[in-house]
Design a protein around this motif. Sequence first.
Motif, short mmCIF file in Angstrom:
data_model
loop_
_atom_site.label_atom_id
_atom_site.label_comp_id
_atom_site.label_asym_id
_atom_site.label_seq_id
_atom_site.Cartn_x
_atom_site.Cartn_y
_atom_site.Cartn_z
N ALA A 26 -13.59 -8.84 9.96
CA ALA A 26 -12.81 -7.81 9.26
C ALA A 26 -13.80 -6.86 8.62
N PHE A 27 -13.55 -5.57 8.78
CA PHE A 27 -14.43 -4.56 8.22
C PHE A 27 -13.62 -3.35 7.78
N ALA A 28 -14.25 -2.52 6.96
CA ALA A 28 -13.60 -1.32 6.44
C ALA A 28 -13.33 -0.33 7.55
N THR A 29 -12.19 0.32 7.46
CA THR A 29 -11.96 1.49 8.31
C THR A 29 -12.56 2.69 7.58
N ILE A 30 -13.13 3.61 8.33
CA ILE A 30 -13.73 4.79 7.70
C ILE A 30 -12.66 5.81 7.32
N GLU A 31 -11.43 5.57 7.78
CA GLU A 31 -10.30 6.45 7.44
C GLU A 31 -9.17 5.62 6.84
N GLY A 81 0.08 -4.65 3.04
CA GLY A 81 0.83 -4.37 4.25
C GLY A 81 0.02 -4.65 5.50
N LEU A 82 0.73 -4.75 6.61
CA LEU A 82 0.11 -5.04 7.89
C LEU A 82 0.67 -4.08 8.93
N ALA A 83 -0.22 -3.44 9.68
CA ALA A 83 0.21 -2.54 10.75
C ALA A 83 -0.62 -2.84 12.00
N ILE A 84 0.06 -2.84 13.14
CA ILE A 84 -0.62 -3.02 14.42
C ILE A 84 -0.15 -1.88 15.31
N ALA A 85 -1.06 -1.01 15.68
CA ALA A 85 -0.69 0.10 16.56
C ALA A 85 -1.61 0.09 17.78
N PRO A 90 -8.88 1.05 22.09
CA PRO A 90 -8.30 0.04 22.97
C PRO A 90 -8.93 -1.35 22.78
N HIS A 91 -8.86 -1.83 21.55
CA HIS A 91 -9.40 -3.15 21.19
C HIS A 91 -8.48 -3.62 20.05
N THR A 92 -7.79 -4.69 20.26
CA THR A 92 -6.83 -5.19 19.28
C THR A 92 -7.40 -5.14 17.88
N HIS A 93 -6.58 -4.65 16.95
CA HIS A 93 -6.97 -4.65 15.54
C HIS A 93 -5.73 -4.58 14.66
N LEU A 94 -5.80 -5.33 13.57
CA LEU A 94 -4.74 -5.37 12.59
C LEU A 94 -5.20 -4.60 11.36
N HIS A 95 -4.41 -3.64 10.92
CA HIS A 95 -4.69 -2.90 9.70
C HIS A 95 -4.12 -3.70 8.54
N VAL A 96 -4.96 -4.10 7.59
CA VAL A 96 -4.50 -4.80 6.39
C VAL A 96 -4.75 -3.85 5.24
N ILE A 97 -3.66 -3.47 4.56
CA ILE A 97 -3.71 -2.33 3.65
C ILE A 97 -3.14 -2.68 2.28
N PRO A 98 -3.92 -2.48 1.21
CA PRO A 98 -3.36 -2.64 -0.13
C PRO A 98 -2.29 -1.56 -0.34
N LEU A 99 -1.09 -1.97 -0.76
CA LEU A 99 0.01 -1.01 -0.91
C LEU A 99 0.40 -0.82 -2.37
N GLU A 102 5.28 2.44 -0.36
CA GLU A 102 5.48 2.40 1.10
C GLU A 102 4.67 3.42 1.87
N THR A 103 4.28 4.51 1.24
CA THR A 103 3.54 5.53 1.98
C THR A 103 2.12 5.09 2.34
N ASP A 104 1.59 4.09 1.63
CA ASP A 104 0.24 3.62 1.95
C ASP A 104 0.15 2.97 3.33
N ILE A 105 1.27 2.57 3.91
CA ILE A 105 1.25 1.93 5.23
C ILE A 105 1.19 2.98 6.36
N LEU A 106 1.44 4.23 6.03
CA LEU A 106 1.49 5.27 7.06
C LEU A 106 0.09 5.61 7.57
N LEU A 107 -0.19 5.20 8.79
CA LEU A 107 -1.51 5.47 9.37
C LEU A 107 -1.75 6.96 9.54
N SER A 108 -0.68 7.74 9.60
CA SER A 108 -0.82 9.19 9.73
C SER A 108 -1.42 9.83 8.48
N LYS A 109 -1.42 9.12 7.36
CA LYS A 109 -2.02 9.68 6.14
C LYS A 109 -3.47 9.23 5.94
#
Length: 148
Positions: A26-31, A81-85, A90-99, A102-109
């Motif tokens: 598990a590592f930080a996303t840069i975005e 929160g948990l998001a899988i998109a 193209p390498h499986t990854h689960l986004h684990v996000i402190p919320l 509800e807007t914190d789960i939006l990957l578009s932000k």
Amino acid sequence: MSTVFTKIISGEWAGRFVWADDICVAFATIEPTSPGHVLVVPREEYDKWTEAPSDVAAHLMKVARTIGLAQETAFNVPRSGLAIAGFEVPHTHLHVIPLRDETDILLSKAAKAGNEELDEAMTILREQLIASGHRAHVPASMSSPALG
């Protein structure tokens, strides 16, 4: 062809690691969408999470839950929160996000974060994982997914 995540796991590209075991890292996303947002990624490449063997998928979920619990304490948020998109890499990854809401789960932000912000958030999360009894899975160096 190696994905960006394979290059991060191999050390070819830089990463900020909070978790490592034989199956995943598990590592930080840069975005991030919020401070402390991490990706749980299997060491082996699977294009879609539904292509991962059941035992790998279950392990990823278990690790995501452990990290989510640590995020709730470390960042003083009401839930994780948990998001899988998977469209962006193209390498499986689960986004684990402190919320915080509800807007914190939006990957578009998601927005690019600075090095200092990422380092601070990952240091806080690593410390909480250690305090929660997971020292064996927190790499000695934030920049390496090496075990032990």
